[in-house]
Scaffold this motif. Structure first.
Motif: not given
Lengths: 277, 277
Positions: A187-196
């Motif tokens: 999830x941290x790989x997606x900072x634009x999608x709420x991230x980790x």
């Protein structure tokens, strides 16, 4: 949100253009989970220009619950960075319209509420990191149990901006202890999608007394050894805006998101590294 | 920029508070390279509120040249997210003040230009990824040669927002072919500080005819086998704002940055992953 089993017709609408065309035509008025699989969806907040500057500051100051994907030109319903031909007045299956903090309508089209001074904000949505978690073989309890993800108002205050202030709202997904590290990393790989995640473990640390009584969504059954993992949630900006009581505010109805033209993978910061700007 | 050998007094000012206090007192009016080593510095753009919304959109639409670190409240000179006690009217060693697109002053203090409707934007600065590149043992040609980094106006257009539109400006750092991969990987870890390069190799692809004739900064000597690597540059927003001719615009003077309280490492996306929000 989870738990929506797409019909055959919906499953066919795997293309964002097709999905939005069906929504625009009023043929699809339900949740967007499962539609245009593989493409990112977005939270929508529409405000008058007088409130937009402070709301933009609020998003910048709270990027985990409010990751800004796009802010439209004043008066324009075209989110051109996320979709070439979409129209935000018609392309969300159901909206919620608020005046002075009170909901006045839940229409499937907001053309009649449109004004030349409206600014639209598109914010990242957890569907993208859920897609990545599922692709990695991590089980998502709320999906397996056929319910909406549980969401909770926490004791953490967001950084305020003008009239916009309030508590962080989180979503919760339980994982086996051995899977928590992967859930964080992916999830941290997606900072634009709420991230980790914003918190792992004891709900009391966030002021959550009872996981079985979420403030939004549905409770999920948690096995004894599972660890609750909490992510910043796109409900946060809705709650904060409603509390600020602007003269007009328009949102997507919960789970009825805006479907973008951009594949989930485009938001993977690991994949983006060597991209051109 | 590079090439500034800090004096003993400057080297002592390794604490951001001390450095800003000396700047505020008028004891340091030169470039900030080498001051408060280990702490991030920022580009500064100050605009009237009437122009601020479109400039914020411009930054969001062009995150590589314009990575937004903070936007202050209207009228407030306090960048509270980047520093507990800084004052943007006094804490930059030298400013440039523009009226209607023309420079009218280069003061060391802008208190007399301050208005209640001004909004300040702090944008990421390449010093942070240069710090990370140096820490990894990668040689930076402009620093070794004691000159400013060379910068070039390219043929790439930024995404416009209202009156703000223009060309992408890039900085160039040459690396041995074997080091290019590391330079990409390391700088990409700092998306808030311009992130990874926008182009690697042939300058002609960016419309740059002659590397020895930069539009800003100084030329650097490039060894035969070195590969030019181009990063989006914080000069971009200055050029775009000046071109838009707002009634008032205030910037830091080139190389005279705002020193933040936040260590470079805090902006490393690899390190941030498990942070709380």
């Amino acid at each position: 949100m989870g738990g929506q089993v797409p019909s055959v017709a919906e499953a066919i609408a795997s293309d964002p253009d097709d999905a939005r065309a069906r929504i625009r035509a009023g043929e699809h008025t339900g949740p967007t989970s499962g539609l245009a699989a593989g493409f990112a969806q977005a939270n929508l907040v529409i405000l008058p220009a007088d409130d937009a500057m402070d709301f933009m500051r609020f998003c910048l100051r709270n990027p985990k619950p409010c990751p800004l994907l796009e802010v439209t030109d004043t008066g324009s319903p075209r989110p051109t960075a996320l979709s070439r031909d979409a129209d935000l007045r018609t392309d969300v299956p159901r909206y919620r319209v608020f005046e002075d903090g009170s909901m006045i309508d839940e229409p499937t089209d907001v053309t009649r509420y449109w004004r030349d001074d409206l600014v639209s904000f598109l914010l990242g949505c957890s569907f993208t990191f859920e897609w990545a978690l599922a692709a990695a073989g991590l089980p998502l309890a709320h999906q397996l149990q056929g319910v909406n993800v549980p969401m909770y108002v926490t004791n953490r205050r967001c950084a305020g901006a003008g009239a916009f202030e309030g508590s962080l709202v989180v979503s919760m997904r339980p994982f086996a202890p051995a899977d928590v590290g992967s859930a964080v990393d992916i999830s941290s790989r997606f900072p634009a999608m709420h991230g980790g995640p914003v918190h792992i473990g004891d709900p009391a640390d966030l002021g959550i007394c009872d996981l079985d009584a979420p403030d939004f969504g549905d409770p999920v059954n948690i096995t004894n050894d599972a660890v609750p993992v909490f992510w910043a949630c796109g409900v946060t900006p809705q709650a904060v805006v409603i509390e600020a009581k602007p003269s007009l505010a328009i949102f997507h109805a919960p789970g009825h998101m805006f479907i973008t033209d951009r594949p989930h993978a485009e938001f993977d910061s690991e994949e983006k590294r060597h991209d051109r700007p």
